[in-house]
Design an enzyme around this catalytic site. Sequence first.
Site, PDB file in Angstrom:
ATOM      1  N   ARG A   1       0.822  -1.228   0.000  1.00  0.00           N
ATOM      2  CA  ARG A   1       0.000   0.000   0.000  1.00  0.00           C
ATOM      3  C   ARG A   1       0.854   1.275   0.000  1.00  0.00           C
ATOM      4  O   ARG A   1       0.454   2.300   0.526  1.00  0.00           O
ATOM      5  CB  ARG A   1      -0.955   0.020   1.211  1.00  0.00           C
ATOM      6  CG  ARG A   1      -1.898  -1.172   1.282  1.00  0.00           C
ATOM      7  CD  ARG A   1      -2.947  -1.132   0.190  1.00  0.00           C
ATOM      8  NE  ARG A   1      -3.925  -2.189   0.323  1.00  0.00           N
ATOM      9  CZ  ARG A   1      -3.912  -3.338  -0.358  1.00  0.00           C
ATOM     10  NH1 ARG A   1      -2.923  -3.579  -1.222  1.00  0.00           N
ATOM     11  NH2 ARG A   1      -4.845  -4.256  -0.170  1.00  0.00           N
TER      12      ARG A   1
ATOM     13  N   VAL B   1       4.586   0.497  -4.348  1.00  0.00           N
ATOM     14  CA  VAL B   1       5.709  -0.286  -4.858  1.00  0.00           C
ATOM     15  C   VAL B   1       5.323  -1.036  -6.126  1.00  0.00           C
ATOM     16  O   VAL B   1       6.053  -1.019  -7.133  1.00  0.00           O
ATOM     17  CB  VAL B   1       6.229  -1.258  -3.777  1.00  0.00           C
ATOM     18  CG1 VAL B   1       7.279  -2.203  -4.351  1.00  0.00           C
ATOM     19  CG2 VAL B   1       6.807  -0.484  -2.599  1.00  0.00           C
ATOM     20  N   LEU B   2       4.172  -1.706  -6.105  1.00  0.00           N
ATOM     21  CA  LEU B   2       3.754  -2.454  -7.287  1.00  0.00           C
ATOM     22  C   LEU B   2       3.536  -1.520  -8.473  1.00  0.00           C
ATOM     23  O   LEU B   2       3.970  -1.818  -9.596  1.00  0.00           O
ATOM     24  CB  LEU B   2       2.472  -3.239  -7.003  1.00  0.00           C
ATOM     25  CG  LEU B   2       1.898  -4.016  -8.194  1.00  0.00           C
ATOM     26  CD1 LEU B   2       2.904  -5.041  -8.705  1.00  0.00           C
ATOM     27  CD2 LEU B   2       0.579  -4.686  -7.817  1.00  0.00           C
TER      28      LEU B   2
ATOM     29  N   GLU C   1      -3.621 -13.308  -8.836  1.00  0.00           N
ATOM     30  CA  GLU C   1      -4.925 -12.790  -8.428  1.00  0.00           C
ATOM     31  C   GLU C   1      -5.462 -11.952  -9.588  1.00  0.00           C
ATOM     32  O   GLU C   1      -4.887 -10.915  -9.927  1.00  0.00           O
ATOM     33  CB  GLU C   1      -4.805 -11.952  -7.160  1.00  0.00           C
ATOM     34  CG  GLU C   1      -4.339 -12.749  -5.947  1.00  0.00           C
ATOM     35  CD  GLU C   1      -4.312 -11.905  -4.681  1.00  0.00           C
ATOM     36  OE1 GLU C   1      -5.396 -11.476  -4.233  1.00  0.00           O
ATOM     37  OE2 GLU C   1      -3.210 -11.651  -4.167  1.00  0.00           O
TER      38      GLU C   1
ATOM     39  N   TYR D   1      -4.103  -7.132 -12.231  1.00  0.00           N
ATOM     40  CA  TYR D   1      -3.371  -6.658 -13.405  1.00  0.00           C
ATOM     41  C   TYR D   1      -4.213  -5.943 -14.446  1.00  0.00           C
ATOM     42  O   TYR D   1      -3.671  -5.254 -15.304  1.00  0.00           O
ATOM     43  CB  TYR D   1      -2.589  -7.821 -14.024  1.00  0.00           C
ATOM     44  CG  TYR D   1      -1.487  -8.278 -13.111  1.00  0.00           C
ATOM     45  CD1 TYR D   1      -0.294  -7.574 -13.041  1.00  0.00           C
ATOM     46  CD2 TYR D   1      -1.662  -9.374 -12.266  1.00  0.00           C
ATOM     47  CE1 TYR D   1       0.717  -7.960 -12.175  1.00  0.00           C
ATOM     48  CE2 TYR D   1      -0.656  -9.763 -11.394  1.00  0.00           C
ATOM     49  CZ  TYR D   1       0.536  -9.055 -11.344  1.00  0.00           C
ATOM     50  OH  TYR D   1       1.526  -9.431 -10.476  1.00  0.00           O
TER      51      TYR D   1
ATOM     52  N   PHE E   1       3.847 -19.574 -16.390  1.00  0.00           N
ATOM     53  CA  PHE E   1       5.224 -19.114 -16.216  1.00  0.00           C
ATOM     54  C   PHE E   1       5.312 -18.053 -15.147  1.00  0.00           C
ATOM     55  O   PHE E   1       6.322 -17.445 -14.943  1.00  0.00           O
ATOM     56  CB  PHE E   1       5.787 -18.576 -17.538  1.00  0.00           C
ATOM     57  CG  PHE E   1       5.002 -17.421 -18.153  1.00  0.00           C
ATOM     58  CD1 PHE E   1       5.289 -16.128 -17.804  1.00  0.00           C
ATOM     59  CD2 PHE E   1       3.977 -17.663 -19.053  1.00  0.00           C
ATOM     60  CE1 PHE E   1       4.569 -15.074 -18.354  1.00  0.00           C
ATOM     61  CE2 PHE E   1       3.270 -16.632 -19.615  1.00  0.00           C
ATOM     62  CZ  PHE E   1       3.561 -15.334 -19.262  1.00  0.00           C
TER      63      PHE E   1
END
Length: 413
Positions: free
Chosen positions: A91, A94-95, A120, A124, A413
């Site tokens: 939160r 970072v992502l 999840e 994305y 992958f």
Amino acid sequence: MSIDVRPSEDAAKFLATDQLVWFGEVTDADGEHLRLGLPEDQRFAVDLPDGPDDLHSGIYGVRPMEMSLPGGAVVPIAGLTWVGVHPDSRRRGVLAAMMADHLARTHDAGTAVSALHASEPGIYGRFGYGMAALQLQVSIGRGTTFTAPHLEDEAASITTNLATMAAPGVAERMRACQVAHAQSSPGTIIGSPDFFSLMSLEPAEALRDKERRRVLFARRDGQDIGFVGLRREHKWDNARPSGTVVVGTFCGTPSARLALARRLVDLDLMGTTKLENVGVDDPLLSWVGGPRDTGELQTFDSTWVRLVDLGAAWSLRSYEDDCDVVVEVEDRWAPWNAGRWRVRASGGEGSATRTDSPADVSLDVAVLGAGFLGHGIGGRLRAGLVREHRPGAYADLARAMRTTVDPEPSIGF
């Protein structure tokens, strides 16, 4: 706060961060998985100023891979993987920083497409990835009959051969077979030789109460023309054998797949064949008579696709119908894609060019990713995920992107 994403220069730290994020059993083989899984120059990390000292705040990696597209082109893609954020750094953006970094690096490298398998599915889509291929998990009983009258002559000339996946040369045979058949199976993702070696790597810890993975090859005139991976699970009910053979992705011509399927439902001591990666339009469903003639069927998302460079990506594949549509593209994470594009398809070939003409359709770039392999996206308008300014324009676009057969699911992958 500005977040800096840099190449990771510490393999042990990168691996330890992954082990914390995914919290699986730590084994001696994990380092080998990293070595074979990610080239050293494709490991990236975030270290926040107040982050953990011994681990990264976030990591991601990119596998160099190829993907087959409608029309038969096999093109380089960036296979996004090993994505993780330290529990203490969540939160904090970072992502988002890592995703923006990945798209920028991929664009600068001249790679038009990124792809992934989503741990999840809710994550994305907001970064511009569209769910481009579905996979079915299908269970069928031992001795199931497959009816394919126009394939019988071809199938009769095919033999099958069982091998251990970790045996010398087997990974190379699998990859060569996948390369040979990728053009006829849009959606197929081909890994590097190291990736295929990684698939055959099975440490002792992973084999508790399990047999080693096997590969069933289909052969004609001494040549491999298809394969499927499998593992048998032993079980007895009321003193009768009732094991399950768990089957991975099929590769090969329809006749090769038919020969493989018939062998799979005729293995000794098995009661059920569980097919874990069947495409929506896989011929197997027709061979058994339809979905209700299977014991169990579940649907999952397979490949997610992201158009990193819309202009370059659009011309890579072929199109089965014509269109000429001005699309207003929303793309927060790859701003070079945002704006109006005239996307055309004519005679099977496509082009996308910048334009100042009024938009016929407004949509998020994820919609184009979802349809890039040929999966139907026509329902997005009815779902309120697309805005149409010229009646019929979105139908033209969706028909052009749709292929006769749904794309193949890909190896994870």
